[in-house]
Design an enzyme around this catalytic site. Sequence first.
Site, PDB file in Angstrom:
ATOM      1  N   ASP A 224      31.813  84.478   1.033  1.00 12.26           N
ATOM      2  CA  ASP A 224      31.675  83.787  -0.261  1.00 12.26           C
ATOM      3  C   ASP A 224      30.274  84.040  -0.821  1.00 12.26           C
ATOM      4  O   ASP A 224      29.279  83.635  -0.213  1.00 12.26           O
ATOM      5  CB  ASP A 224      31.900  82.278  -0.039  1.00 12.26           C
ATOM      6  CG  ASP A 224      32.049  81.507  -1.336  1.00 12.26           C
ATOM      7  OD1 ASP A 224      31.764  82.083  -2.404  1.00 12.26           O
ATOM      8  OD2 ASP A 224      32.458  80.322  -1.276  1.00 12.26           O
TER       9      ASP A 224
ATOM     10  N   HIS B 276      29.387  82.836  -3.652  1.00 13.04           N
ATOM     11  CA  HIS B 276      29.126  81.560  -4.331  1.00 13.04           C
ATOM     12  C   HIS B 276      28.396  81.728  -5.666  1.00 13.04           C
ATOM     13  O   HIS B 276      27.390  81.055  -5.937  1.00 13.04           O
ATOM     14  CB  HIS B 276      28.388  80.597  -3.402  1.00 13.04           C
ATOM     15  CG  HIS B 276      28.888  79.183  -3.526  1.00 13.04           C
ATOM     16  ND1 HIS B 276      28.195  78.226  -4.211  1.00 13.04           N
ATOM     17  CD2 HIS B 276      30.011  78.590  -3.078  1.00 13.04           C
ATOM     18  CE1 HIS B 276      28.872  77.096  -4.168  1.00 13.04           C
ATOM     19  NE2 HIS B 276      29.977  77.291  -3.494  1.00 13.04           N
TER      20      HIS B 276
ATOM     21  N   ARG C 293      35.850  83.126   7.705  1.00 12.75           N
ATOM     22  CA  ARG C 293      34.814  83.354   6.691  1.00 12.75           C
ATOM     23  C   ARG C 293      33.470  83.352   7.402  1.00 12.75           C
ATOM     24  O   ARG C 293      33.193  82.457   8.222  1.00 12.75           O
ATOM     25  CB  ARG C 293      34.873  82.225   5.664  1.00 12.75           C
ATOM     26  CG  ARG C 293      33.981  82.454   4.483  1.00 12.75           C
ATOM     27  CD  ARG C 293      33.994  81.259   3.545  1.00 12.75           C
ATOM     28  NE  ARG C 293      32.859  80.405   3.797  1.00 12.75           N
ATOM     29  CZ  ARG C 293      32.348  79.547   2.900  1.00 12.75           C
ATOM     30  NH1 ARG C 293      32.890  79.410   1.712  1.00 12.75           N
ATOM     31  NH2 ARG C 293      31.315  78.794   3.202  1.00 12.75           N
TER      32      ARG C 293
HETATM   33  O1  LIG Z   1      34.874  76.449   0.179  1.00 12.50           O
HETATM   34  C1  LIG Z   1      34.343  77.194  -0.629  1.00 12.50           C
HETATM   35  O2  LIG Z   1      34.662  78.371  -0.802  1.00 12.50           O
HETATM   36  C2  LIG Z   1      33.268  76.670  -1.463  1.00 12.50           C
HETATM   37  O3  LIG Z   1      32.692  77.423  -2.208  1.00 12.50           O
HETATM   38  C3  LIG Z   1      32.972  75.230  -1.320  1.00 12.50           C
HETATM   39  C4  LIG Z   1      32.302  74.617  -2.540  1.00 12.50           C
HETATM   40  O4  LIG Z   1      30.930  74.884  -2.514  1.00 12.50           O
HETATM   41  C5  LIG Z   1      32.527  73.131  -2.540  1.00 12.50           C
HETATM   42  O5  LIG Z   1      33.885  72.861  -2.490  1.00 12.50           O
HETATM   43  C6  LIG Z   1      31.902  72.490  -3.752  1.00 12.50           C
HETATM   44  O6  LIG Z   1      32.247  71.149  -3.822  1.00 12.50           O
HETATM   45 MG   LIG Z   2      33.861  79.211  -2.511  1.00 10.41          MG
END
Ligand SMILES: O=C(O)C(=O)C[C@H](O)[C@H](O)CO
Ligand SMILES: [Mg+2]
Length: 402
Positions: free
Chosen positions: A210, A212, A147
């Site tokens: 990600d 997010h 990633r």
């Molecule tokens: O590992 C990931 O893909 C995440 O998005 C991690 C998160 O932000 C995290 O686990 C939140 O507690």
């Molecule tokens: Mg994530």
Amino acid sequence: MKILSAKVIVTCPGRNFVTLKIETDQGIYGIGDATLNGRELAVKSYLEDHIIPCLIGRDASRIEDTWQYLYRGGYWRRGPVTMTAIAAVDMALWDIKGKAANLPVYQLLGGKSRDAVMVYGHANGRDHAEALDAVGHYIDMGYKAIRVQSGVPGLDKAYGVGKGNMYYEPADKGLPDEEIWDTPLYLRHTPDLFEKVRVKYGSDHHLLHDCHHRLKPIEAAQLGKSLEQFKLFWMEDATPAENQEAFRLIRQHTTTPLAVGEIMSSIWDCKDLIQNQLIDYIRTTVVHAGGITHLRRIADLASLYQVHTGCHGATDLSPVSMAAALNFNMWVPNFGIQEYMRHTPETDAVFPHGYHFDKGYLMLPDAPGLGVDIDEAAALKFPYERAYLPTCRLRDGTVWNW
Ligand SMILES: O=C(O)C(=O)C[C@H](O)[C@H](O)CO
Ligand SMILES: [Mg+2]
């Protein structure tokens, strides 16, 4: 075999973990992860004040019945606190069943579907140059899937960028930190990052990213389209998924594979995404989605639609969760990939386990139950410390998705 007692252990070997330990009248015990990042004590109270009193005297072998009893019997269904608490009970009961049968849990699920579990690691840097170096480091360690996250020029902080070592940890001690977010800047720089990675390292490795939850659906569609040429393994959490239908718009515009689900706590949260084939990977985890019993149900639904698993595996999921996830991954027919963020040596010492990384895979040696334990004396040395995930605001002060 009856449940004799149960207790919750909270420990902070660098970060907070909540663990449920269930003891039976046959001397066998089982453990389950109950960690919910930033809301740890809510799950502790849910377990201690509301669940444990109902467990004492129950038949430890009746995993499904106990799951239904806690889910339906509580009346208030779903939600991360409830489902994390149920997950902890479920994991501990699978651990007990495995130990009683002297078999690893994956054997009880139906046996191995594979020999090893492909994982992805986290390469990140404050800028593209640092992120590129990190990708090289992960390739050198043998990862097949990586990633990639980078800081964005013009922003002080960006999601997924570590603090300079292998042990990325997003939660901070004290009260929640605030970060400024700027979507146009991010959209301008992210395709460039992946172009640099492919130019420097070629096409042999799976690359993941990600978002997010930061983008609007049409922005996610634009990003997915611009990343298509770099053939990502997946683009994760492109937009918040409370409205599952939002993914249709993204899907109509891009062939970049989509992954969603780490914050979902039940099959109802991802049912439309799966049944309408709006995603390619479902990221629900054993700890936040009701344990092995419920995750198996989600995976079976997903298998009908050729959606594969890609379980969440950040550092806030304890080694107990990772061991449970690996048992699940060894069995699940529609396995995709497993996220793997290394825990610190302190955490590994509190939770002794046999799983280990080897050339891009996690290996799970045969051990009865989940194959993980808790060293309670070591756990006691690290008392709970309040910590939160950061929050986000746009430049004008509007609260945004972290
Ligand atoms: O590992 C990931 O893909 C995440 O998005 C991690 C998160 O932000 C995290 O686990 C939140 O507690
Ligand atoms: Mg994530």
